[in-house]
Scaffold this motif. Structure first.
Motif, PDB file in Angstrom:
ATOM      1  N   LEU A 125      36.410 -57.242 -12.271  1.00 25.75           N
ATOM      2  CA  LEU A 125      35.607 -56.347 -13.110  1.00 25.75           C
ATOM      3  C   LEU A 125      36.441 -55.178 -13.634  1.00 25.75           C
ATOM      4  N   TRP A 126      37.258 -54.594 -12.760  1.00 23.86           N
ATOM      5  CA  TRP A 126      38.126 -53.493 -13.206  1.00 23.86           C
ATOM      6  C   TRP A 126      39.186 -54.007 -14.175  1.00 23.86           C
ATOM      7  N   GLY A 127      39.713 -55.211 -13.915  1.00 25.85           N
ATOM      8  CA  GLY A 127      40.691 -55.785 -14.831  1.00 25.85           C
ATOM      9  C   GLY A 127      40.082 -56.042 -16.194  1.00 25.85           C
ATOM     10  N   LEU A 128      38.850 -56.580 -16.212  1.00 27.18           N
ATOM     11  CA  LEU A 128      38.150 -56.832 -17.470  1.00 27.18           C
ATOM     12  C   LEU A 128      37.863 -55.523 -18.212  1.00 27.18           C
ATOM     13  N   LEU A 129      37.462 -54.488 -17.475  1.00 26.72           N
ATOM     14  CA  LEU A 129      37.183 -53.197 -18.102  1.00 26.72           C
ATOM     15  C   LEU A 129      38.440 -52.595 -18.728  1.00 26.72           C
ATOM     16  N   SER A 130      39.577 -52.770 -18.062  1.00 30.49           N
ATOM     17  CA  SER A 130      40.832 -52.246 -18.634  1.00 30.49           C
ATOM     18  C   SER A 130      41.190 -52.981 -19.926  1.00 30.49           C
ATOM     19  N   ASP A 131      40.810 -54.262 -20.029  1.00 34.63           N
ATOM     20  CA  ASP A 131      41.006 -54.994 -21.280  1.00 34.63           C
ATOM     21  C   ASP A 131      40.086 -54.458 -22.366  1.00 34.63           C
ATOM     22  N   LYS A 132      38.830 -54.194 -22.011  1.00 31.52           N
ATOM     23  CA  LYS A 132      37.875 -53.655 -22.985  1.00 31.52           C
ATOM     24  C   LYS A 132      38.334 -52.292 -23.494  1.00 31.52           C
ATOM     25  N   MET A 133      38.862 -51.468 -22.579  1.00 31.58           N
ATOM     26  CA  MET A 133      39.340 -50.128 -22.952  1.00 31.58           C
ATOM     27  C   MET A 133      40.683 -50.193 -23.679  1.00 31.58           C
ATOM     28  N   GLN A 134      41.396 -51.315 -23.496  1.00 29.82           N
ATOM     29  CA  GLN A 134      42.770 -51.478 -23.987  1.00 29.82           C
ATOM     30  C   GLN A 134      43.678 -50.390 -23.406  1.00 29.82           C
ATOM     31  N   ARG A 135      43.369 -49.990 -22.198  1.00 28.15           N
ATOM     32  CA  ARG A 135      44.166 -48.990 -21.481  1.00 28.15           C
ATOM     33  C   ARG A 135      44.102 -49.315 -19.992  1.00 28.15           C
ATOM     34  N   ARG A 136      45.237 -49.194 -19.313  1.00 28.30           N
ATOM     35  CA  ARG A 136      45.306 -49.475 -17.868  1.00 28.30           C
ATOM     36  C   ARG A 136      45.283 -48.179 -17.042  1.00 28.30           C
ATOM     37  N   LYS A 137      45.899 -47.131 -17.551  1.00 30.06           N
ATOM     38  CA  LYS A 137      46.168 -45.958 -16.724  1.00 30.06           C
ATOM     39  C   LYS A 137      44.934 -45.122 -16.354  1.00 30.06           C
ATOM     40  N   PRO A 138      43.947 -44.940 -17.253  1.00 25.66           N
ATOM     41  CA  PRO A 138      42.805 -44.095 -16.852  1.00 25.66           C
ATOM     42  C   PRO A 138      42.109 -44.580 -15.586  1.00 25.66           C
ATOM     43  N   LEU A 139      41.774 -45.876 -15.527  1.00 26.64           N
ATOM     44  CA  LEU A 139      41.120 -46.402 -14.337  1.00 26.64           C
ATOM     45  C   LEU A 139      42.026 -46.304 -13.119  1.00 26.64           C
ATOM     46  N   THR A 140      43.314 -46.598 -13.312  1.00 31.07           N
ATOM     47  CA  THR A 140      44.265 -46.553 -12.201  1.00 31.07           C
ATOM     48  C   THR A 140      44.356 -45.154 -11.614  1.00 31.07           C
ATOM     49  N   ILE A 141      44.448 -44.153 -12.466  1.00 32.40           N
ATOM     50  CA  ILE A 141      44.593 -42.764 -12.002  1.00 32.40           C
ATOM     51  C   ILE A 141      43.308 -42.258 -11.356  1.00 32.40           C
ATOM     52  N   ILE A 142      42.164 -42.544 -11.976  1.00 33.83           N
ATOM     53  CA  ILE A 142      40.882 -42.089 -11.408  1.00 33.83           C
ATOM     54  C   ILE A 142      40.647 -42.734 -10.044  1.00 33.83           C
ATOM     55  N   GLY A 143      40.887 -44.038  -9.949  1.00 33.33           N
ATOM     56  CA  GLY A 143      40.666 -44.736  -8.692  1.00 33.33           C
ATOM     57  C   GLY A 143      41.519 -44.193  -7.562  1.00 33.33           C
TER      58      GLY A 143
END
Length: 430
Positions: free
Chosen positions: A294-312
């Motif tokens: 789900l997080w991987g899919l969301l990063s594709d939708k956002m077209q960004r990896r770092k925001p989720l990675t940093i927040i998590g």
């Protein structure tokens, strides 16, 4: 039936959903096997300690068993450099087939090894050798498998596909913890000690023929992928290699403490019965398996990896100490189970998108080698020793909150490192 050309000739001839699904399964099955073995070893660490590492002090015996667990990581960097370069030079399929075979051999050795009472010092020596063999194999497994996942299919789904590398660890932990819980419920303590603990290791060997078959039937990489230029040492790539090592550092420590050490911790320091402690790891494994994609899919939708990675990772840092404090003051199954699941939500958020971010930072012709070696070094130095370090810290300081402080320090370093990598979401691979 005609097919429209997609991109250049460098794109692998894999386009249908069915074939992509097979690639995902083939790529992650070795990772699943390796983490299944690791999960089972952790859950039966106390049993293995009695059989192979007897000592007058039970804590010392456990430390010796965990040392054998950790020593397997010594061979990982060697495997990462050797097998990672092999995957870049000769193709992903050849490397993936070799790694799963070696891991299955190591699993069989552990499952069939006679105990200390039968062959003396040769017994722990066999365990150590098997762990070294598995460590060498896994050193190359991660880079080749993750590169395969990343390079298969369209750019829009890279984060989702790469996240299955981490999700497979959750699947393995779920399979391992579920089997451990089943054996604990169905067998007596004597039966577990006599033969029950061997069953998961021997069943793990059965994955090998399936994995070899799938990997031998992966569509072959085109010449540009299978015949790489060889190792490339450039200042920019070396910098990204070090950042990747430290980006992995905090999360691998969290993996081995939250998913694999917690059952032993719950038994020894929280007073939970062994049967209930297994349920905590089942909750952690289910969280990893369901949330990572789900997080991987969301990063594709956002077209960004770092925001989720940093927040998590930031949230994980903030919650670790309060969670362990609550576990120690309210040591019951609902409290421990709920807190571990909560921590896993932010652990997976901070980890799954990074499984695409890190390999995307390296060009294709050296991706498997750089990624495999960075991952192997990070997991060897920090992940493989995590259980041993936190167990020693508790014994040395007398503070049962030591695991939280150690994880916090490691995740802070990891957060800084991952924030310095280039954002790669939505970009075409080099």
């Amino acid at each position: 039936m005609s097919a429209k050309p997609v991109g250049t000739s460098a794109v692998p001839p894999i386009s249908t959903p069915v074939s992509q699904g097979k690639i995902v399964v083939a790529a992650v099955i070795g990772n699943l096997l390796e983490f299944f073995d690791f999960t089972v070893y952790s859950f039966f660490a106390l049993t293995i300690a009695k059989l192979f590492f007897p000592a007058h002090d039970p804590v010392v015996s456990t430390l010796l068993a965990l040392s054998a667990f950790a020593i397997g990581f010594v061979a990982r960097p060697v495997g990462g450099f050797v097998l990672g370069h092999y995957a870049d030079k000769h193709g992903r399929r050849a490397a993936l087939t070799l790694t799963i075979f070696l891991m299955a051999v190591g699993s069989a050795m552990i499952g069939l090894a006679p105990g200390y009472a039968t062959i003396g010092l040769a017994a722990p020596a066999l365990i150590v050798f098997a762990r070294l063999l598995q460590g060498f194999a896994q050193g190359g497994e991660f880079g080749a498998a993750t590169a395969t996942l990343l390079e298969t299919g369209s750019a829009k789904g890279r984060g989702f596909r790469a996240s299955w590398q981490l999700a497979s660890q959750g699947a393995a932990a779920l399979l391992g913890s579920g089997m451990a819980a089943l054996l604990n419920y169905q067998l007596t303590s004597t039966q577990l000690l006599d033969w029950g603990w061997r069953v998961p290791f021997l069943l793990g060997v059965l994955i090998m023929p399936v994995g070899v078959y799938l990997r031998r039937h992966i569509v072959e990489e085109p010449p540009s992928a299978a015949k790489a230029k060889g190792a490339s040492i450039e200042p920019g790539l070396v910098r990204k290699w070090f950042l990747t090592v430290f980006a992995i550092m905090g999360m691998t420590v969290a993996t081995y403490v939250l998913m694999y050490y917690v059952p032993t911790y719950s038994i020894q320091y929280l007073g939970l019965p062994p049967k209930l402690s297994m349920l905590v790891s089942i909750g952690a494994a289910c969280s990893s398996l369901t949330l990572c994609p789900l997080w991987g899919l969301l990063s594709d939708k956002m077209q960004r990896r770092k925001p989720l990675t940093i927040i998590g990772r930031g949230m994980l840092i903030a919650l670790l100490y309060p969670a362990f404090w609550l576990m120690n003051h309210f040591p019951s199954l609902p409290v421990v189970f709920g807190l571990i699941v909560l921590l896993m939500i932010f652990y997976t958020m901070g980890s799954a998108p990074a499984y695409a971010l890190m390999p995307e930072n390296f060009p294709k012709h050296v991706r498997a080698g750089y990624l495999a070696s960075a991952y192997a070094v990070a997991v060897s130095v920090f992940g493989g020793t995590a259980q041993l370090v936190v167990a020693w810290l508790i014994k040395a300081t007398g503070n049962t909150l030591a695991p939280a402080w150690y994880m916090i320090a490691c995740v802070i370093v990891s957060l800084v490192a991952v924030s310095m990598l280039e954002e790669t979401g939505g970009r075409e691979l080099a």
